[in-house]
Design an enzyme around this catalytic site. Structure first.
Site, mmCIF file in Angstrom:
data_model
loop_
_atom_site.group_PDB
_atom_site.id
_atom_site.type_symbol
_atom_site.label_atom_id
_atom_site.label_comp_id
_atom_site.label_asym_id
_atom_site.label_seq_id
_atom_site.Cartn_x
_atom_site.Cartn_y
_atom_site.Cartn_z
ATOM 1 N N GLU A 105 0.832 -1.205 0.000
ATOM 2 C CA GLU A 105 0.000 0.000 0.000
ATOM 3 C C GLU A 105 0.869 1.258 0.000
ATOM 4 O O GLU A 105 0.549 2.252 -0.670
ATOM 5 C CB GLU A 105 -0.941 -0.020 1.200
ATOM 6 C CG GLU A 105 -2.027 -1.091 1.046
ATOM 7 C CD GLU A 105 -2.887 -1.264 2.276
ATOM 8 O OE1 GLU A 105 -4.117 -1.176 2.157
ATOM 9 O OE2 GLU A 105 -2.323 -1.497 3.367
ATOM 10 N N GLU A 125 -4.176 -9.414 3.762
ATOM 11 C CA GLU A 125 -5.013 -9.090 4.922
ATOM 12 C C GLU A 125 -6.229 -9.996 5.061
ATOM 13 O O GLU A 125 -6.712 -10.243 6.175
ATOM 14 C CB GLU A 125 -5.465 -7.630 4.847
ATOM 15 C CG GLU A 125 -4.385 -6.609 5.140
ATOM 16 C CD GLU A 125 -3.521 -6.288 3.923
ATOM 17 O OE1 GLU A 125 -2.695 -5.368 4.001
ATOM 18 O OE2 GLU A 125 -3.674 -6.963 2.874
#
Length: 691
Positions: A105, A125
Site C-alpha cells: 500500500e 489481509e
C-alpha cells in the site's frame, strides 16, 4: 534504527530498517515520515527512493498494533502514505524479496515503482479476516486491473513481480540491484511533471458487473466473511470516487478488526509463530545437519513422509522387509508424483527430480549413514521394539532416531536403544506429504539439539511443528479420543452418523468425526481402543464402533465404514445397514432413542476437546494453549475462523463451557464428564486459556 536516510547526489534514499520484514510499527512510521520531511526540505534533493533493508521491502503493518493506541497514534500508516503521495518531489519505491500488505500500500502511493525479479507482491489481509486498510482495495485495482486485483485481494496469494510487469503497478522489473537501479531511474525522472498518481487512474472492465457478481458468489462459498467484504471494497473502487472508496475501505477495516473472525485468524497467525519458541532452545543451540534421511516402512504414512523429504530436496531411502511391499510403496509414490505432474502442479523435470530422490532397500545397513531415520511401521509396541533395537545397532553416531507413533509411549521406545537422547517423536498426519501439522514429541531424555533440529526440519519440510510432551495420544489424539467417545455416545442416544457430521460441518469443520474415521481407517482406532481397554478397563465407552469394525467396515479403503462408498469415489452415502446396527444397539442397551439438537452435538464434541485440552495444559504436555489450537487448526480440520478449541472456549466464555459440562454430566453417559481443574479455576476467576 527503523529508517535510515542517505543522500546519493540529488536523490535521497530512505531505507526501512525494522527486522525481520520491516514492519511499519509506530517507531518506523515516525522515522519514515521524518525522513520524507527532511528530503522535502532539502533544496539539493530532487527525488526520493524508498527501499527496505535485509530481505524485504516491507511485510506491512505491525499486526500487534491493530486495534491498539499505537496503531492509531500519529503518524499512522495513512499519514505516511499521504505524505508520500503528496510529495512534490518524485518518490520511487525499490521493491525486493517481499512487498506485502501495508508495504504494498505504501509503494502504491509512490509515484514510481521498480521491482527486483522474483519479488513477491501481495495483500494478504484477508487471511487475517480483514480488508486492506490503507488504500489497497482502491489503488491495486487501478494499478493491475480488476481481475488481477480481485484474485490477489480475495485470496491473499502473492504474485511475482515479473507477472505484473505489464501493469501500471511497476515501471520496471530489474535483474540488477534494485536500489541502484531506482537511484538511476529517480535521477532520470526527477524533473518530470506532473507526478503520476495511481489514484487518478480508473477501474474499468468490459464485463465489470458480471465479474463482480462472480467474485461475490465465489467469496460467499466458504465460512469466512472477509473475502466478500474485500469484493465489496473493490466494487467501491469501480463505482465511486477515490476518496469515497478510501473512506469505505477504512470503515470496513475498522469494523472487521473488532469481529470474532479476525480475532480468531490473528490468534492463529501468532499461534503459529509462538509454537516454535521453546524456553531452553536459544539462538546458540546447536543444530544437527540433515542432508539425508531414511524411512522405515513403505505404507501410506511411510510413503508420504518420504515424499515430504523429497519435496524439500532431501534424498531419502525407504526400508521395507519384503520386495513386494517396497515395490508397491515406490510405485504408489511414483504414481502420486505423476498425477501431480499431470495436473500441472509440477513440471516434468520437477517430477522426475523428486522421484529420483527416493530410493528403496531391504537392508538396514543401507540406511546406516542417514542423518535421520523415521520409523513408520504398524502401531504396535512389539513391532516398534524390533525396529528400534535394529536401528540402534546400525545407525551412525549422532543420527536422529524418530518414531511416527501417534499414541505410544516415546520414553519406552527410546528405552529400546542405548541412545535415548537421540530419540524423538515426529508424528506426521496423513497424507503426510500434504498435511501441515508435525507433532514433535519430546521424550524425557531427548537432547535439546535434537529438539531444535526437529523444529528446524519442520520448517524445511514446510510443516507447522508443535512440541508435545509424552502421554497416550500426545496432544492431538489424546483430545480426539474424548471427541470420538462423545460422538459414539451420541449414536447410542439417538443420532445417526450423518446428523453428527452435518452438525459440526455446519460450523466449518472440514469433516465430521465419522467421515474422518472412514478416511483414516476405522481399524486403526479399533486397535487403539483395544489397547486402551486393556490398560484402562474401567473407562466408559460405547461399543458401537467396535461392532462396525467386526463387520469389516474399515472405511474408504474397504468401500464400507460408517458410510457406504463406491469404488474410486470418496463420496459418503448413508448406510441403511449401519443405521439399523446403531438402532439395534440402542435397543440392546435398553436406551430410548431421543431427538438430539445440533447445539448439543457441537457442544459435547467441542467441549470434550476443550476439557481434555485443559488437562493437557495443566500437565505440561503442551506449553501453551495456542499450541493446542495450532494442532487442531493445522492437523484436525478445526474451523480456522473459530481460532482453535481453546480460543473458541475463550471467546464464548469458560464459565459457559463449565456450565454446559455440568449439564451433560447429568445425562446418560454423565460419568464420562469431569471438569478439568484448570478449566474450573480459570472460569471461576473470569480468565482465559490464551493470555
Amino acid at each position: 534504527m527503523t529508517a535510515q536516510y542517505q543522500s546519493h547526489g540529488a536523490v535521497a534514499v530512505i531505507t526501512l530498517n525494522n527486522p525481520p520484514v520491516n514492519g511499519m510499527n509506530l517507531a518506523t512510521r515516525v522515522a519514515a515520515v521524518s525522513a520524507i520531511q527532511r528530503a522535502l526540505s532539502d533544496a539539493t534533493i530532487r527525488a526520493i527512493v524508498i527501499a527496505g533493508a535485509g530481505t524485504a521491502f516491507s511485510g506491512g503493518a505491525d499486526i500487534r498494533e491493530f486495534n491498539t493506541p499505537q496503531g492509531m497514534t500519529e503518524p499512522t500508516l495513512h499519514t505516511l502514505i499521504d505524505a508520500v503521495e503528496g510529495s512534490d518531489k518524485p518518490v520511487v519505491a525499490a521493491l525486493h524479496h517481499l512487498c506485502m500488505g501495508g508495504g504494498l500500500e505504501l509503494s502504491l502511493a509512490c509515484h514510481y515503482r521498480l521491482a527486483a525479479r522474483g519479488t513477491l507482491i501481495a495483500l494478504p489481509e484477508v487471511k487475517l479476516g480483514l480488508v486492506p486498510g490503507a488504500g489497497g482495495t482502491q489503488r491495486l485495482p487501478r494499478a493491475v486491473g480488476l481481475e488481477t486485483a480481485l484474485k490477489m485481494i480475495t485470496t491473499g496469494a502473492p504474485e511475482r513481480a515479473e507477472n505484473l510487469a505489464a501493469t501500471a503497478l511497476l515501471d520496471a522489473v530489474v535483474d540488477e540491484d534494485v536500489v541502484t537501479a531506482a537511484i538511476v531511474f529517480a535521477e532520470k525522472i526527477a524533473d518530470v511533471r506532473p507526478l503520476p498518481l495511481i489514484r487518478n487512474l480508473q477501474v474499468t472492465h468490459p464485463q465489470l458487473e458480471q465479474l463482480l457478481d462472480a467474485a461475490r458468489r465465489q467469496a460467499s462459498s466458504g465460512f469466512l466473511k472477509a473475502p466478500l467484504e474485500c469484493v465489496e471494497a473493490i466494487a467501491c473502487a469501480a463505482h465511486s470516487a477515490f476518496d469515497a472508496g478510501i473512506q469505505f475501505e477504512r470503515q470496513t477495516f475498522f469494523r472487521l478488526v473488532l469481529n470474532s473472525e479476525s480475532q480468531a485468524l490473528r490468534h492463529a497467525f501468532f499461534a503459529e509463530r509462538a509454537a516454535g519458541k521453546i524456553p531452553d532452545i536459544t539462538p546458540d543451540t546447536a543444530i544437527r545437519s540433515i542432508h539425508t534421511a531414511a524411512v522405515v516402512g513403505a505404507g501410506t504414512m511411510g510413503g508420504g513422509i518420504a515424499m515430504s523429504f523429497a519435496n524439500a530436496g532431501i534424498p531419502v531411502t525407504i526400508l521395507e522387509t519384503s520386495s513386494e511391499a517396497l515395490d508397491r510403496g515406490l510405485n504408489i509414490i511414483k504414481k502420486n508424483y505423476q498425477n501431480t505432474r499431470d495436473k500441472g502442479r509440477l513440471t516434468p523435470a520437477q517430477c522426475d527430480a523428486r522421484i529420483a530422490l527416493i530410493t528403496g532397500t531391504l537392508d538396514y545397513n543401507a540406511i546406516a549413514q542417514s542423518d535421520i531415520v523415521i520409523e513408520a511401521v504398524f502401531e504396535d509396541m512389539t513391532v516398534k521394539q524390533t525396529v528400534f533395537t535394529r536401528l540402534d545397532e546400525v545407525m551412525k553416531s549422532g543420527a536422529i532416531l524418530a518414531t511416527n507413533t501417534s499414541t505410544l509411549d516415546l520414553n519406552k521406545i527410546a528405552g529400546f536403544t542405548r541412545r535415548p537422547q537421540d530419540v524423538i517423536g515426529l508424528h506426521f498426519f496423513s497424507p503426510a506429504n500434504v498435511m501441515q501439522l508435525l507433532e514433535i514429541v519430546r521424550g524425557r531424555l531427548t537432547a535439546v539439539d535434537v529438539l531444535a533440529t526437529a523444529l528446524m526440519l519442520s520448517k524445511k519440510l514446510k510443516k507447522i511443528g508443535v512440541v508435545s510432551g509424552v502421554c497416550d495420544g500426545f496432544i492431538g489424539n489424546r483430545m480426539l479420543e474424548q471427541y470420538l467417545r462423545q460422538a459414539n455416545f451420541l449414536l447410542d442416544e439417538g443420532c445417526l452418523p450423518a446428523q453428527v457430521d452435518s452438525a459440526v460441518e455446519k460450523l466449518g469443520f472440514a469433516m465430521g468425526p465419522f467421515r474422518v474415521s472412514d478416511l483414516a481407517g476405522n481399524d486403526i482406532s479399533y486397535a487403539i481402543r483395544r489397547r486402551r481397554a486393556t490398560e484402562h478397563p474401567d473407562m466408559l465407552n460405547s461399543t458401537i464402533a467396535d461392532q462396525l469394525c467386526e463387520l469389516g467396515r474399515n472405511g474408504q479403503k474397504t468401500c464400507a465404514g460408517w458410510y457406504d462408498y463406491r469404488a474410486g469415489d470418496r463420496t459418503p452415502h448413508p448406510s441403511g445397514l449401519v443405521n439399523q446396527l446403531i438402532e439395534d444397539h440402542s435397543r440392546k442397551l435398553g436406551m430410548e432413542r431421543r431427538i438430539i439438537s445440533d447445539v448439543e452435538i457441537t457442544e459435547r464434541l467441542i467441549f470434550a476437546l476443550v476439557n481434555e485440552g485443559a488437562n493437557i495444559l495443566s500437565e505440561g504436555i503442551a506449553q501453551r494453549a495456542s499450541d493446542i489450537d495450532m494442532v487442531y487448526l493445522s492437523g484436525y480440520g478445526f474451523p480456522l475462523h473459530l481460532g482453535g478449541p481453546m480460543f473458541y472456549a475463550d471467546s464464548i466464555g469458560l464459565g459457559k463451557v463449565v456450565e454446559a459440562i455440568h449439564k451433560y454430566a447429568r445425562g446418560h453417559y454423565g460419568s464420562a464428564w469431569t471438569v478439568s481443574p484448570l478449566l474450573q479455576e480459570l472460569a471461576g476467576k473470569g480468565q482465559t486459556f490464551n493470555v
